[in-house]
Design a protein around this motif. Structure first.
Motif, PDB file in Angstrom:
ATOM      1  N   PHE A 165      17.362   7.614  -8.650  1.00 50.15           N
ATOM      2  CA  PHE A 165      17.724   7.069  -7.238  1.00 50.15           C
ATOM      3  C   PHE A 165      17.358   7.886  -6.248  1.00 50.15           C
ATOM      4  N   TRP A 166      17.012   9.206  -6.248  1.00 52.14           N
ATOM      5  CA  TRP A 166      16.345   9.934  -5.389  1.00 52.14           C
ATOM      6  C   TRP A 166      14.988   9.473  -5.075  1.00 52.14           C
ATOM      7  N   SER A 167      14.470   9.207  -6.029  1.00 53.01           N
ATOM      8  CA  SER A 167      12.928   8.404  -5.747  1.00 53.01           C
ATOM      9  C   SER A 167      12.759   7.175  -4.986  1.00 53.01           C
ATOM     10  N   GLY A 168      13.865   6.592  -5.258  1.00 52.94           N
ATOM     11  CA  GLY A 168      14.344   5.238  -4.701  1.00 52.94           C
ATOM     12  C   GLY A 168      14.496   5.563  -3.222  1.00 52.94           C
ATOM     13  N   LEU A 169      15.209   6.552  -2.852  1.00 54.26           N
ATOM     14  CA  LEU A 169      15.522   6.798  -1.531  1.00 54.26           C
ATOM     15  C   LEU A 169      14.303   7.292  -0.825  1.00 54.26           C
ATOM     16  N   LEU A 170      13.536   8.014  -1.450  1.00 54.44           N
ATOM     17  CA  LEU A 170      12.142   8.403  -0.888  1.00 54.44           C
ATOM     18  C   LEU A 170      11.270   7.086  -0.709  1.00 54.44           C
ATOM     19  N   VAL A 171      11.332   6.124  -1.461  1.00 58.28           N
ATOM     20  CA  VAL A 171      10.418   4.842  -1.378  1.00 58.28           C
ATOM     21  C   VAL A 171      11.002   4.196  -0.312  1.00 58.28           C
ATOM     22  N   ALA A 172      12.175   4.148  -0.209  1.00 54.16           N
ATOM     23  CA  ALA A 172      12.926   3.390   1.215  1.00 54.16           C
ATOM     24  C   ALA A 172      12.476   3.856   2.582  1.00 54.16           C
ATOM     25  N   PHE A 173      12.340   5.273   2.487  1.00 56.64           N
ATOM     26  CA  PHE A 173      11.793   5.870   3.481  1.00 56.64           C
ATOM     27  C   PHE A 173      10.510   5.688   3.991  1.00 56.64           C
ATOM     28  N   ALA A 174       9.820   5.883   3.079  1.00 57.45           N
ATOM     29  CA  ALA A 174       8.365   5.293   3.111  1.00 57.45           C
ATOM     30  C   ALA A 174       8.097   3.625   3.790  1.00 57.45           C
ATOM     31  N   LEU A 175       8.917   2.898   3.312  1.00 54.65           N
ATOM     32  CA  LEU A 175       8.840   1.652   3.436  1.00 54.65           C
ATOM     33  C   LEU A 175       9.357   1.461   5.228  1.00 54.65           C
ATOM     34  N   LEU A 195       0.780  -1.293  -0.048  1.00 54.60           N
ATOM     35  CA  LEU A 195      -0.064  -0.010  -0.083  1.00 54.60           C
ATOM     36  C   LEU A 195       0.862   1.265   0.067  1.00 54.60           C
ATOM     37  N   ALA A 196       1.936   0.986   0.608  1.00 52.10           N
ATOM     38  CA  ALA A 196       2.942   2.323   0.929  1.00 52.10           C
ATOM     39  C   ALA A 196       3.454   2.511  -0.626  1.00 52.10           C
ATOM     40  N   LEU A 197       3.847   1.537  -1.290  1.00 52.51           N
ATOM     41  CA  LEU A 197       4.290   1.813  -2.642  1.00 52.51           C
ATOM     42  C   LEU A 197       3.400   2.395  -3.623  1.00 52.51           C
ATOM     43  N   PHE A 198       2.014   1.814  -3.571  1.00 50.75           N
ATOM     44  CA  PHE A 198       0.799   2.545  -4.312  1.00 50.75           C
ATOM     45  C   PHE A 198       0.850   4.167  -3.811  1.00 50.75           C
ATOM     46  N   ALA A 199       1.106   4.232  -2.494  1.00 48.98           N
ATOM     47  CA  ALA A 199       0.742   5.691  -2.095  1.00 48.98           C
ATOM     48  C   ALA A 199       1.994   6.747  -2.623  1.00 48.98           C
ATOM     49  N   MET A 200       3.299   5.983  -2.926  1.00 55.06           N
ATOM     50  CA  MET A 200       4.427   6.575  -3.573  1.00 55.06           C
ATOM     51  C   MET A 200       4.093   6.977  -5.033  1.00 55.06           C
ATOM     52  N   THR A 201       3.478   6.139  -5.600  1.00 53.04           N
ATOM     53  CA  THR A 201       2.952   6.448  -7.235  1.00 53.04           C
ATOM     54  C   THR A 201       2.071   7.714  -7.270  1.00 53.04           C
ATOM     55  N   TRP A 202       1.438   7.964  -6.299  1.00 54.37           N
ATOM     56  CA  TRP A 202       0.365   8.843  -6.209  1.00 54.37           C
ATOM     57  C   TRP A 202       1.251  10.115  -5.911  1.00 54.37           C
ATOM     58  N   LEU A 203       2.190  10.177  -5.164  1.00 53.26           N
ATOM     59  CA  LEU A 203       3.069  11.373  -4.693  1.00 53.26           C
ATOM     60  C   LEU A 203       4.427  11.643  -5.487  1.00 53.26           C
ATOM     61  N   LEU A 204       4.807  10.544  -6.276  1.00 53.11           N
ATOM     62  CA  LEU A 204       5.938  10.675  -7.017  1.00 53.11           C
ATOM     63  C   LEU A 204       5.584  10.429  -8.625  1.00 53.11           C
ATOM     64  N   ASP A 205       5.707  11.391  -9.508  1.00 48.51           N
ATOM     65  CA  ASP A 205       5.410  11.045 -10.905  1.00 48.51           C
ATOM     66  C   ASP A 205       6.059   9.791 -11.370  1.00 48.51           C
ATOM     67  N   ASN A 206       7.537   9.739 -11.015  1.00 50.10           N
ATOM     68  CA  ASN A 206       8.340   8.813 -11.633  1.00 50.10           C
ATOM     69  C   ASN A 206       8.336   7.556 -11.049  1.00 50.10           C
ATOM     70  N   VAL A 207       7.336   7.251 -10.130  1.00 48.87           N
ATOM     71  CA  VAL A 207       7.322   5.893  -9.553  1.00 48.87           C
ATOM     72  C   VAL A 207       5.999   5.242  -9.964  1.00 48.87           C
ATOM     73  N   LYS A 208       6.183   4.223 -10.553  1.00 45.42           N
ATOM     74  CA  LYS A 208       4.802   3.416 -11.181  1.00 45.42           C
ATOM     75  C   LYS A 208       4.812   2.034 -10.788  1.00 45.42           C
ATOM     76  N   LEU A 209       3.362   1.726 -10.744  1.00 43.19           N
ATOM     77  CA  LEU A 209       3.094   0.251 -10.255  1.00 43.19           C
ATOM     78  C   LEU A 209       1.921  -0.097 -11.243  1.00 43.19           C
ATOM     79  N   SER A 210       1.996  -1.337 -11.785  1.00 46.62           N
ATOM     80  CA  SER A 210       1.060  -1.734 -12.570  1.00 46.62           C
ATOM     81  C   SER A 210       0.065  -2.468 -11.968  1.00 46.62           C
ATOM     82  N   SER A 211       0.339  -3.202 -10.865  1.00 40.62           N
ATOM     83  CA  SER A 211      -0.657  -4.121 -10.429  1.00 40.62           C
ATOM     84  C   SER A 211      -0.253  -4.443  -8.832  1.00 40.62           C
TER      85      SER A 211
END
Length: 677
Positions: free
Chosen positions: A109-119, A32-48
């Motif tokens: 890379f910076w988006s990946g760092l934000l994803v890690a922080f969310a997790l 769910l956190a990953l899906f939330a990051m797709t809403w917050l960050l334009d360059n993070v995407k999830l297909s399913s």
């Protein structure tokens, strides 16, 4: 004859029933956190959902398998950056996951760092709710591998010692906290019969600097307060300011302190002559390789992110508590805004997390004796009150940290005695200024009239805790050390970081007639125009009515002065106590302060740098209240109430004789235990 082997403390890791269900709950939350990051960050995407769960599972696999290897291979780089390189590893791991898992994209890379922080936030929140302590177990295992690679321990049956200080926690407050369920681990030690809870009486002054000098070095003479003025040098000493702490330790140390034989000091004022020190005020200006110790804190992928997230949570916790206290009209109270929430997080989270991480490494290394100070409760109680919900909540979180730490002991390379203690307690009440409408400085100015008063604005314990951490970091030969040094260069004096209120006014302290300082509810007055110890007659000749005016004030309990004819006198509003023979005229001003008050004052008055006038606030045993001369509602430093009565949780198998009075008695007790083993 050696002491018996340390007993099993009976502390087990949290049992995790339904482990697959717990893993599933955390996994879904992370998805769910990953899906939330797709809403917050334009360059993070999830297909399913499948892509989200696959990304969570693959990242967990990377952390479990590759992270320990990456830590071992990059430890020099982690040490050089004092842990910041782990941010790079986190970002790389998330980006690697996105490269492997179809349907998961991370654009930078910076988006990946934000994803890690969310997790990280999800792990802290959901993992806590379902009572998972796997992170701690994993950190222990990774640290163990690092230790065996770089500092392999020698296994021995000779017991070691863990001395854990919970700063500012009074004996009676702890007893009440145990009864109310705020310290379940400490309660369990007593209930299981492995430890005995005993009280002791600290010296005057009842504060960490003097108490740790006594406990760790075996000598706390000539330390009349947390801060004091020295006539011979015109210098104001502050016991937990790094430069002053180094000078004080040089004066007090004999080279045979509590930790001299291969010990380690963590987050203390003084080193106890330990060869291995980190975040210790008396040694932070030295370059001593603390970065290599702090690197052990980076054993898990999200350690730094965890510290950031927990700090934010503590800031929010403080803001909510302050607003609630104001709304409910809680008294006593004080202003808790400004930078205080940040300073609180620095002590309750950052310093605590680093200290725990270093203790984990010390246990795995089999260090013979380690002494560590946890200052979170003391910091919160100063501003909220000694039994306020937020103070007891801080104690509960410290208790939980220690519980997790002590689960490591069965796997340590040596058995350990665990000694838990406090250095002093705290007494509570509205401040002197709140009660009387004026500060001690203003009262002295009113009574002395034409005298020029100097009352330097000096940093308190909170700021000095932060300055100590920054000074320690800046002293390191690392990239982070050089970065901290550059960032604080305008606030650095000879290697010492000096943020907060000015700490450099001591050079001008002698420009006035009277220097007025405060140390909790203890006031210190020094007359700079009078050489040596000023007598009552000297002071009256220059400032008639000052002494009697101070003693008569309703917010003051007594004034200590040296009389040229009668020796040391303790003067109160309705009587005097002559210390040379304990003769009392009128009402004894020391009566509310306990049976040992006169002995404590005789000792302090014998110090070379005892102030000309020593002033203590009132103490009312009926309401259990006093008044600090500083803006603190929970205070210590003088006499009166719970501040004078800390505790020791002593291992049941070790010899202990009561009563224990003074920090040196604690040093002698602990030293006898260490030497016997």
């Amino acid at each position: 004859m050696s002491a018996p082997a340390p007993p099993d403390l009976g502390i087990e890791r949290t049992k995790r029933s339904w482990p697959l269900l717990r893993i599933a709950v955390v996994g879904v939350a992370q998805a769910l956190a990953l899906f939330a990051m797709t809403w917050l960050l334009d360059n993070v995407k999830l297909s399913s959902w499948a892509a989200a769960l696959g990304a969570v599972a693959f990242l967990a696999l990377l952390n479990a398998v590759l992270w320990p290897i990456a830590i071992r291979l990059t430890l020099p780089l982690i040490t050089w950056t004092v842990g910041l390189f782990t941010f790079v590893l986190n970002g790389l791991f998330v980006n690697l996951t996105a490269w492997v898992i179809d349907g998961f994209e991370v654009g930078s890379f910076w988006s990946g760092l934000l994803v890690a922080f969310a997790l990280t936030i999800v792990n802290l929140t959901v993992g806590g709710l379902v009572n998972i302590d796997d992170d701690h177990v994993w950190r222990q295992k990774v640290v163990k591998r690092l230790v065996h690679r770089h500092e392999p321990p020698d296994h021995t049956e000779e017991p070691g010692f863990l001395f854990i200080q919970i700063d500012g926690l009074g004996h009676d407050v702890l007893s009440d906290a145990i009864a109310s369920g705020h310290a379940p681990m400490l309660a369990g030690l007593i209930a299981n019969g492995t430890h005995n809870l005993v009280g002791w009486e600290c010296d005057l002054s009842s504060q960490t600097g003097a108490m740790q000098a006594g406990i760790l070095l075996g000598d706390n003479s000539n330390m009349p307060a947390f801060r004091w003025y020295e006539k011979d040098t015109g210098r104001i000493m502050v016991s937990n300011r790094p430069k002053d702490a180094a000078d004080i330790e040089q004066r007090q140390s004999t080279g045979h302190g509590l930790l001299a034989d291969g010990g380690a000091s963590r987050a203390n004022v003084f080193s106890g002559d330990a060869p291995d020190t980190v975040l210790t005020f008396s040694t932070v200006l030295e370059s001593h390789g603390s970065g290599s110790r702090i690197a052990y804190a980076m054993a898990t992928p999200y350690t730094l992110m965890r510290i950031i997230a927990l700090s934010i949570a503590d800031i929010v916790r403080e803001l909510r508590a302050a607003r609630r206290a104001k709304k409910d009209g809680v008294e006593p109270s004080m202003h808790r805004g400004g930078v205080y929430p940040l300073l609180r997080a620095a002590t309750t989270v950052v310093l605590s997390e680093l200290t725990i991480a270093m203790l984990i490494a010390d246990i795995e290394r089999g260090v013979a004796a380690t002494y560590a100070d946890f200052v979170g409760y003391d910091e919160v109680a100063h501003h909220s009150g000694i039994a306020a919900p937020e103070a007891l909540d801080t104690l509960r979180r410290t208790d939980e940290q220690l519980r997790r730490l002590l689960t490591m002991l069965p796997d340590a390379p040596r058995p350990y005695y665990v000694v838990i203690l406090s250095d002093h307690g705290q007494t509570q009440g509205s401040t002197f200024e709140q009660r009387s409408g004026k500060t001690l400085e203003e009262l002295v100015h009113e009574l002395a009239r034409e005298a020029a008063i100097t009352a330097p604005v000096l940093a308190g314990e909170s700021w000095n805790n932060v300055n100590g951490m920054l000074s320690d970091a800046a002293a390191e030969e690392s990239r982070l050390g050089r970065t901290v040094a550059r960032a604080t260069r305008k606030k650095t004096d000879d290697g010492e970081v000096l943020l907060g209120p000015s700490t450099t006014e001591e050079a001008n302290a002698g420009d006035g007639d009277i220097v007025v300082l405060a140390s909790g509810n203890l006031g210190l007055l020094s007359f700079t125009r009078i050489d040596g110890r000023a007598t009552r007659q000297d002071i009256e000749a220059r400032h008639a009515g000052l002494i009697d005016g101070l003693a008569a004030h309703e917010g003051i309990g007594w004034v200590l002065v040296r009389d040229a004819d009668r020796g040391d006198l303790v003067i109160g509003a309705a009587g005097t106590h002559q210390l040379v023979d304990d003769a009392v005229e009128g009402s004894d001003p020391l009566e509310p302060f306990g049976p040992n008050a006169a002995d404590h004052l005789r000792r302090t008055s014998s110090f070379d740098n005892c102030p000309d006038l020593l002033v203590n606030s009132f103490y009312d045993p009926a309401t259990d209240e006093g008044a600090a001369f500083e803006e603190l509602i929970g205070f210590h430093g003088g006499m009166g109430g719970a501040q004078c009565h800390p505790f020791v949780l002593a291992p049941a198998g070790l010899p202990l004789e009561e009563p224990l009075v003074g920090a040196i008695s604690i040093h002698e007790l602990f030293k006898s235990w260490v030497d016997k083993n």
